[in-house]
Design a protein around this motif. Structure first.
Motif, PDB file in Angstrom:
ATOM      1  N   GLY A 113       0.819  -1.207   0.000  1.00 47.36           N
ATOM      2  CA  GLY A 113       0.000   0.000   0.000  1.00 47.36           C
ATOM      3  C   GLY A 113       0.853   1.258   0.000  1.00 47.36           C
ATOM      4  N   LEU A 114       1.955   1.235   0.751  1.00 42.07           N
ATOM      5  CA  LEU A 114       2.874   2.380   0.751  1.00 42.07           C
ATOM      6  C   LEU A 114       3.527   2.517  -0.626  1.00 42.07           C
ATOM      7  CD1 LEU A 114       4.306   4.707   2.160  1.00 42.07           C
ATOM      8  CD2 LEU A 114       5.963   3.045   3.043  1.00 42.07           C
ATOM      9  N   ALA A 115       3.883   1.403  -1.235  1.00 42.89           N
ATOM     10  CA  ALA A 115       4.446   1.451  -2.589  1.00 42.89           C
ATOM     11  C   ALA A 115       3.440   2.074  -3.556  1.00 42.89           C
ATOM     12  CB  ALA A 115       4.839   0.046  -3.050  1.00 42.89           C
ATOM     13  N   ASN A 116       2.171   1.707  -3.426  1.00 41.94           N
ATOM     14  CA  ASN A 116       1.130   2.287  -4.283  1.00 41.94           C
ATOM     15  C   ASN A 116       1.000   3.792  -4.060  1.00 41.94           C
ATOM     16  OD1 ASN A 116       0.533  -0.211  -5.416  1.00 41.94           O
ATOM     17  ND2 ASN A 116      -1.106  -0.631  -3.959  1.00 41.94           N
ATOM     18  N   LEU A 117       1.124   4.219  -2.795  1.00 40.02           N
ATOM     19  CA  LEU A 117       1.081   5.656  -2.502  1.00 40.02           C
ATOM     20  C   LEU A 117       2.229   6.379  -3.195  1.00 40.02           C
ATOM     21  CD1 LEU A 117       0.046   8.148  -0.799  1.00 40.02           C
ATOM     22  CD2 LEU A 117       1.711   7.423   0.912  1.00 40.02           C
ATOM     23  N   LEU A 118       3.443   5.842  -3.096  1.00 41.20           N
ATOM     24  CA  LEU A 118       4.590   6.461  -3.767  1.00 41.20           C
ATOM     25  C   LEU A 118       4.368   6.529  -5.274  1.00 41.20           C
ATOM     26  CD1 LEU A 118       7.705   4.886  -1.994  1.00 41.20           C
ATOM     27  CD2 LEU A 118       6.663   7.110  -1.566  1.00 41.20           C
ATOM     28  N   GLN A 119       3.879   5.433  -5.845  1.00 40.34           N
ATOM     29  CA  GLN A 119       3.661   5.404  -7.289  1.00 40.34           C
ATOM     30  C   GLN A 119       2.588   6.401  -7.708  1.00 40.34           C
ATOM     31  OE1 GLN A 119       5.456   3.286  -9.646  1.00 40.34           O
ATOM     32  NE2 GLN A 119       4.673   5.053 -10.736  1.00 40.34           N
ATOM     33  N   ALA A 120       1.518   6.486  -6.944  1.00 48.62           N
ATOM     34  CA  ALA A 120       0.442   7.429  -7.260  1.00 48.62           C
ATOM     35  C   ALA A 120       0.945   8.867  -7.206  1.00 48.62           C
ATOM     36  CB  ALA A 120      -0.736   7.238  -6.301  1.00 48.62           C
ATOM     37  N   ARG A 121       1.762   9.177  -6.218  1.00 52.84           N
ATOM     38  CA  ARG A 121       2.293  10.547  -6.112  1.00 52.84           C
ATOM     39  C   ARG A 121       3.250  10.824  -7.261  1.00 52.84           C
ATOM     40  NH1 ARG A 121      -1.291   9.915  -3.670  1.00 52.84           N
ATOM     41  NH2 ARG A 121      -1.970  11.111  -5.454  1.00 52.84           N
ATOM     42  N   ALA A 122       4.064   9.860  -7.643  1.00 52.81           N
ATOM     43  CA  ALA A 122       4.965  10.053  -8.781  1.00 52.81           C
ATOM     44  C   ALA A 122       4.158  10.213 -10.068  1.00 52.81           C
ATOM     45  CB  ALA A 122       5.936   8.881  -8.891  1.00 52.81           C
ATOM     46  N   ASN A 123       3.085   9.430 -10.197  1.00 46.67           N
ATOM     47  CA  ASN A 123       2.246   9.493 -11.405  1.00 46.67           C
ATOM     48  C   ASN A 123       1.528  10.823 -11.525  1.00 46.67           C
ATOM     49  OD1 ASN A 123       2.997   6.907 -12.060  1.00 46.67           O
ATOM     50  ND2 ASN A 123       1.048   5.972 -11.491  1.00 46.67           N
ATOM     51  N   ASP A 124       1.108  11.403 -10.396  1.00 39.25           N
ATOM     52  CA  ASP A 124       0.388  12.682 -10.489  1.00 39.25           C
ATOM     53  C   ASP A 124       1.345  13.873 -10.447  1.00 39.25           C
ATOM     54  OD1 ASP A 124       0.980  13.277  -7.822  1.00 39.25           O
ATOM     55  OD2 ASP A 124      -1.046  12.967  -7.097  1.00 39.25           O
ATOM     56  N   SER A 125       2.624  13.579 -10.640  1.00 45.29           N
ATOM     57  CA  SER A 125       3.667  14.603 -10.738  1.00 45.29           C
ATOM     58  C   SER A 125       3.787  15.465  -9.494  1.00 45.29           C
ATOM     59  CB  SER A 125       3.437  15.484 -11.970  1.00 45.29           C
ATOM     60  OG  SER A 125       3.466  14.703 -13.135  1.00 45.29           O
ATOM     61  N   SER A 126       3.574  14.861  -8.337  1.00 42.20           N
ATOM     62  CA  SER A 126       3.827  15.586  -7.092  1.00 42.20           C
ATOM     63  C   SER A 126       5.306  15.953  -7.084  1.00 42.20           C
ATOM     64  CB  SER A 126       3.504  14.715  -5.879  1.00 42.20           C
ATOM     65  OG  SER A 126       2.135  14.460  -5.797  1.00 42.20           O
TER      66      SER A 126
END
Length: 157
Positions: free
Chosen positions: A84-97
């Motif tokens: 779940g933490l990996a998914n959070l990191l990926q989601a933030r990278a994907n949304d260009s945070s």
């Protein structure tokens, strides 16, 4: 994306510093990473708990960028698996945070204004840990999440 770990208090204690440094170095292979140690409040001992939390909260909010994605470590927050933490990191990278900030609270927790500003509240455990150990656990778990994203051997399930 840059990851920042924010923690109030003193620099890393020697008993955890080597581990924190090691995992931080490992994370840097995947993301830019930095520790921000927020200095203790002046006259903290003379402040009431609510006054101290309010001052710490103002200090945090003043340093936080408006576009920073803030994950507040909070005992009542959502619990995540390593995946779940990996998914959070990926989601933030994907949304260009541009910046992902993991914030460890002070001795009395986080001010309500900071919690309202947080994009996510995350609980590491139902257990209570000393702040120094939370730093080490946080760094290790973020590193673990990075290896999950890259399908590397560190994480075994």
């Amino acid at each position: 994306m840059k990851i920042q770990f924010w923690s109030p208090g003193k620099n890393h204690e020697p008993y955890v510093k080597a581990g924190i440094d090691d995992f931080t170095s490992r994370i840097s292979r995947y993301f830019k990473v930095e520790w921000i140690i927020l200095p203790p409040q002046k006259n903290a001992a003379s402040l009431s708990e609510p006054e101290l939390k309010k001052k710490e909260g103002k200090q945090i909010l003043d340093q936080l960028g408006k576009d920073d994605y803030l994950v507040a470590l909070e005992e009542t927050g959502t619990m995540l698996s390593s995946e779940g933490l990996a998914n959070l990191l990926q989601a933030r990278a994907n949304d260009s945070s541009r910046q992902l900030v993991f914030l460890i609270g002070g001795a009395f927790g986080l001010d309500d204004d900071v919690l309202r500003r947080a994009n996510m509240k995350w609980s590491l455990s139902k257990l209570v840990f000393p702040h120094q150990l939370v730093r080490l656990i946080l760094a290790e778990q973020v590193y673990r999440a990075c290896t999950i994203l890259k399908n590397e051997k560190y994480h075994h399930k």
